[in-house]
Write a protein that holds these residues in place. Structure first.
Motif, PDB file in Angstrom:
ATOM      1  N   ASN A  68       0.800  -1.219   0.000  1.00 55.10           N
ATOM      2  CA  ASN A  68       0.000   0.000   0.000  1.00 55.10           C
ATOM      3  C   ASN A  68       0.839   1.277   0.000  1.00 55.10           C
ATOM      4  OD1 ASN A  68      -2.527   1.114  -0.145  1.00 55.10           O
ATOM      5  ND2 ASN A  68      -2.676   1.400   2.084  1.00 55.10           N
ATOM      6  N   ALA A  69       1.916   1.240  -0.736  1.00 58.76           N
ATOM      7  CA  ALA A  69       2.772   2.427  -0.857  1.00 58.76           C
ATOM      8  C   ALA A  69       3.568   2.309  -2.139  1.00 58.76           C
ATOM      9  CB  ALA A  69       3.713   2.530   0.335  1.00 58.76           C
ATOM     10  N   SER A  70       3.504   3.334  -2.953  1.00 66.89           N
ATOM     11  CA  SER A  70       4.119   3.235  -4.270  1.00 66.89           C
ATOM     12  C   SER A  70       5.486   3.893  -4.346  1.00 66.89           C
ATOM     13  CB  SER A  70       3.199   3.865  -5.310  1.00 66.89           C
ATOM     14  OG  SER A  70       3.000   5.228  -4.992  1.00 66.89           O
ATOM     15  N   LYS A  71       5.890   4.497  -3.271  1.00 67.80           N
ATOM     16  CA  LYS A  71       7.176   5.208  -3.285  1.00 67.80           C
ATOM     17  C   LYS A  71       7.245   6.202  -4.443  1.00 67.80           C
ATOM     18  CE  LYS A  71       9.889   3.397   0.026  1.00 67.80           C
ATOM     19  NZ  LYS A  71      10.830   4.175   0.849  1.00 67.80           N
ATOM     20  N   THR A  72       6.127   6.770  -4.707  1.00 66.57           N
ATOM     21  CA  THR A  72       6.023   7.718  -5.806  1.00 66.57           C
ATOM     22  C   THR A  72       5.243   8.918  -5.307  1.00 66.57           C
ATOM     23  OG1 THR A  72       5.973   5.937  -7.419  1.00 66.57           O
ATOM     24  CG2 THR A  72       5.128   8.064  -8.131  1.00 66.57           C
ATOM     25  N   ILE A  73       5.670  10.082  -5.669  1.00 68.88           N
ATOM     26  CA  ILE A  73       4.866  11.229  -5.295  1.00 68.88           C
ATOM     27  C   ILE A  73       4.522  12.044  -6.539  1.00 68.88           C
ATOM     28  CG2 ILE A  73       6.151  11.255  -3.083  1.00 68.88           C
ATOM     29  CD1 ILE A  73       6.023  14.385  -4.724  1.00 68.88           C
ATOM     30  N   GLY A  74       3.414  12.719  -6.471  1.00 69.54           N
ATOM     31  CA  GLY A  74       2.935  13.479  -7.615  1.00 69.54           C
ATOM     32  C   GLY A  74       3.272  14.953  -7.470  1.00 69.54           C
ATOM     33  N   MET A 130      -2.043   5.809  -6.791  1.00 63.32           N
ATOM     34  CA  MET A 130      -0.848   5.756  -7.599  1.00 63.32           C
ATOM     35  C   MET A 130       0.312   6.407  -6.874  1.00 63.32           C
ATOM     36  SD  MET A 130      -1.205   6.707 -11.514  1.00 63.32           S
ATOM     37  CE  MET A 130      -2.098   8.056 -10.759  1.00 63.32           C
ATOM     38  N   ILE A 131      -0.023   7.401  -6.086  1.00 64.54           N
ATOM     39  CA  ILE A 131       1.031   8.153  -5.421  1.00 64.54           C
ATOM     40  C   ILE A 131       0.832   8.135  -3.906  1.00 64.54           C
ATOM     41  CG2 ILE A 131       1.389   9.675  -7.379  1.00 64.54           C
ATOM     42  CD1 ILE A 131      -0.257  11.781  -5.889  1.00 64.54           C
ATOM     43  N   ASP A 132       1.917   8.328  -3.206  1.00 66.08           N
ATOM     44  CA  ASP A 132       1.853   8.326  -1.744  1.00 66.08           C
ATOM     45  C   ASP A 132       1.625   9.729  -1.187  1.00 66.08           C
ATOM     46  OD1 ASP A 132       2.409   5.690  -1.992  1.00 66.08           O
ATOM     47  OD2 ASP A 132       4.508   5.838  -1.388  1.00 66.08           O
ATOM     48  N   GLY A 133       1.908  10.708  -1.991  1.00 68.51           N
ATOM     49  CA  GLY A 133       1.757  12.070  -1.527  1.00 68.51           C
ATOM     50  C   GLY A 133       1.804  13.026  -2.696  1.00 68.51           C
ATOM     51  N   LEU A 134       1.451  14.270  -2.430  1.00 67.65           N
ATOM     52  CA  LEU A 134       1.322  15.231  -3.526  1.00 67.65           C
ATOM     53  C   LEU A 134       1.982  16.556  -3.177  1.00 67.65           C
ATOM     54  CD1 LEU A 134      -0.046  16.088  -6.223  1.00 67.65           C
ATOM     55  CD2 LEU A 134      -2.039  16.729  -4.870  1.00 67.65           C
ATOM     56  N   ILE A 135       2.698  17.082  -4.133  1.00 67.79           N
ATOM     57  CA  ILE A 135       3.208  18.441  -4.006  1.00 67.79           C
ATOM     58  C   ILE A 135       2.563  19.264  -5.107  1.00 67.79           C
ATOM     59  CG2 ILE A 135       5.241  19.933  -4.132  1.00 67.79           C
ATOM     60  CD1 ILE A 135       6.938  17.612  -3.207  1.00 67.79           C
ATOM     61  N   MET A 136       2.050  20.412  -4.772  1.00 63.94           N
ATOM     62  CA  MET A 136       1.441  21.197  -5.836  1.00 63.94           C
ATOM     63  C   MET A 136       1.492  22.693  -5.585  1.00 63.94           C
ATOM     64  SD  MET A 136      -2.636  20.525  -5.244  1.00 63.94           S
ATOM     65  CE  MET A 136      -3.184  21.665  -6.497  1.00 63.94           C
ATOM     66  N   ALA A 137       1.558  23.418  -6.675  1.00 61.68           N
ATOM     67  CA  ALA A 137       1.381  24.856  -6.625  1.00 61.68           C
ATOM     68  C   ALA A 137      -0.060  25.122  -7.026  1.00 61.68           C
ATOM     69  CB  ALA A 137       2.342  25.553  -7.584  1.00 61.68           C
TER      70      ALA A 137
END
Lengths: 342, 342
Positions: A68-74, A130-137
């Motif tokens: 349950n963790a993709s080691k991917t962040i968006g 798909m992602i574990d976390g998100l960074i966004m502007a």
DNA sequence: AATAATTATGTAAACGTTTTCCTTAAAACT
DNA sequence: AGTTTTAAGGAAAACGTTTACATAATTATT
């Protein structure tokens, strides 16, 4: 020694194969790979050689599904066109990717085109584990719609403060940036100071404007509507804005609070053979390399691009480990890069 | 009407829940979602409303595992520092992302730092079924190590031709780019034409150099070693290179075959108050917006950045559908953007 | 010598889909 | 009326891991 899979034709070997080859269970193989429980030195060795022989590498997708963790962040950036302002976010993306790689994460890059609709759409894609976390502007608009999403995975906002939601974020002290710049201009004796800005609404533009006003106020200079021109961030708009200031005001100095508008302003100044800083002093925004190559080199407000990315990545990783900690609002200082345009 | 999962607290609903809610099997739900077999209109409707009620969205990871396709493609760019040259690839990344999104793919961004070791490392990450295909700008070195990898998933090379492997690629006609530029300079009467280049080895640099030589040759001008200076791509190096040409040669025109070196050259020209194009004519590389803001605006060779990304993405998608088709080598023209520096 | 604790590993369920077979019911043929 | 065809959809295996639980073998304790 028999290679059951990996026939050199693209058939990949699975953990099962490795286990069989090494004469152990898949559990043991998994634990060897992840170091999640003690395995005898000897057994480890067998597993390792089996992995080598079969040219095994674990399947990320399967791992993600189970653990349950993709080691991917968006990452969602608002890069309308690939103009200079898009570069800002691309540069941030670059530094985020760098930091994430250090800690074994991948980066999925996406773009909202500065449009809240496509932003939402993208978020919806990201909902699917798909992602574990998100960074966004965040683009301009109400972001309370993210509250539900934020329960599912951490979000770190960068550059702009979102409206309607409280999250980790790493911002730049835009206020102090322009404040310092205007202060410098005033110190140099300027009293009529023009201001070119991108559209208000984004927190960045608002704060920069506030810094401008406050600096004037503190030095007992009047704020004059006609000294301010607001334009879409484009080269053409920048040219126009500077022309307008030149024609319609008696400004002796201009602060341009956006990089692409800075570029446009410089074009106009060149075209009209305005002597900088003698005829007109100027301070621009963002310390891209080209600002050093104008004539004269530009004094600019320098945003800590790399730090934004780094800190955002760090913040997100930390948040992934402790979902309960207090939200952090990081404010990074911008610095005046003094060159010869004022 | 009972919402079994999705209690608003982040518990996500699965296909199983939807199936139960709609009174059908997961198979049917899956087929409804993917349109993979006929489902009665009425049943469809039930499924859709169940999905809505449970706020269901399919789990990408699980889907990827089962169907063996992640709808994600990887991109490796060689962006050493986030300088102007890094921007080139970031801009390409941007256009790739755009194209991919249109066809429902995601982009994982990665960076080789122009170092073949980290390139290999990154490839190894990608081996794990995380991506369906790869787009990359190969760094200098032998890439035959990718042959095995290429059997597992398609690769499209961009910007530079890789050594040791034959794959789809989309390149720029660098040869013709500089050829045309030099041709123009010669037409304008220049006979002593300097040439500043990034390190040879990369196919791009080599081809540009070849264009330079060929243009001289065809106009019966001698190739002079001392007119060529090769430097690492950095602003400082650019300054130095132009200074060297100015001091040690009698060149009346200079072609700079790299963007960041172009920028450095302009700085030197400004510092020394060289009149362009009267004292020295110049043609630079890459049509970034800043090249319009120098004094005078620079004539540059414009690379079709967006097209590179678009075509690469298209090529990869096509390849995903037909692994057996002949490899395609696309060569995109670069164009001379004539302004006032020559 | 019997029991408890420790060490090292194995078995099998689970993650959430997709997909291969089956099954049932109705319609269409003889 | 009996058989075949078609239409619609269900049951369960499979994808390749991780991990909760169990077990066997050894050592320590009484």
């Amino acid at each position: 020694m028999s290679t059951i899979r990996d026939d050199g034709n693209g058939m990949r070997s699975r953990m099962k194969d490795v286990a069989k080859q090494a004469g152990v269970s898949t559990a043991t193989v998994s634990h060897v790979i992840n170091g999640t429980r003690y395995v005898a030195e000897n057994t480890k060795k067998k597993v390792y050689t089996a992995m080598k022989e079969l040219n095994y590498s674990p399947n990320f997708i399967a791992r993600s599904l189970r653990s349950n963790a993709s080691k991917t962040i968006g990452l969602i950036i608002p890069a309308k066109e690939m103009d200079t302002s898009g570069f800002f976010f691309m540069a941030v993306a670059h530094s985020i990717e760098k930091k994430l790689k250090e800690v074994g994460y991948q980066l999925i890059l996406s773009n909202s085109n500065e449009d809240i609709e496509s932003e939402m759409q993208q978020i919806n894609m990201f909902k699917n584990q798909m992602i574990d976390g998100l960074i966004m502007a965040p683009t301009y608009g109400d972001h309370s719609y993210l509250k539900e999403f934020e329960q599912q995975m951490p979000i770190v906002f960068i550059d702009r403060e979102p409206m309607g939601i409280d999250c980790d974020c790493v911002l730049v002290d835009n206020y102090k940036g322009t404040y310092d710049a205007i202060h410098l201009l005033i110190e140099k004796g300027h009293k009529e100071i023009g201001y070119i800005s991108g559209p208000l609404g984004l927190t960045t533009s608002n704060e920069r404007m506030a810094g401008y006003k406050e600096a004037l106020l503190e030095h007992d200079l009047p704020f004059k509507e006609e000294h301010v021109v607001i334009e879409e961030p484009s080269l053409e708009a920048g040219k126009k804005a500077m022309a307008q200031l030149l024609e319609e005001t008696n400004c002796t100095a201009v602060m341009v609070a956006n990089n692409i508008l800075t570029l446009g302003s410089v074009v106009t100044l060149n075209e009209r053979k305005i002597k900088v800083p003698d005829d007109l002093a100027m301070i621009g925004y963002d310390n891209y390399e080209w600002t050093e190559a104008t004539n004269p080199p530009l004094t600019v407000i320098k945003q800590p691009i790399n730090e934004i990315g780094e800190q955002a990545a760090e913040l997100l990783i930390a948040r992934l480990e402790d979902r309960e900690a207090e939200t952090k609002h990081i404010s990074l200082p911008s610095r005046l890069e003094e060159r010869q345009s004022c």
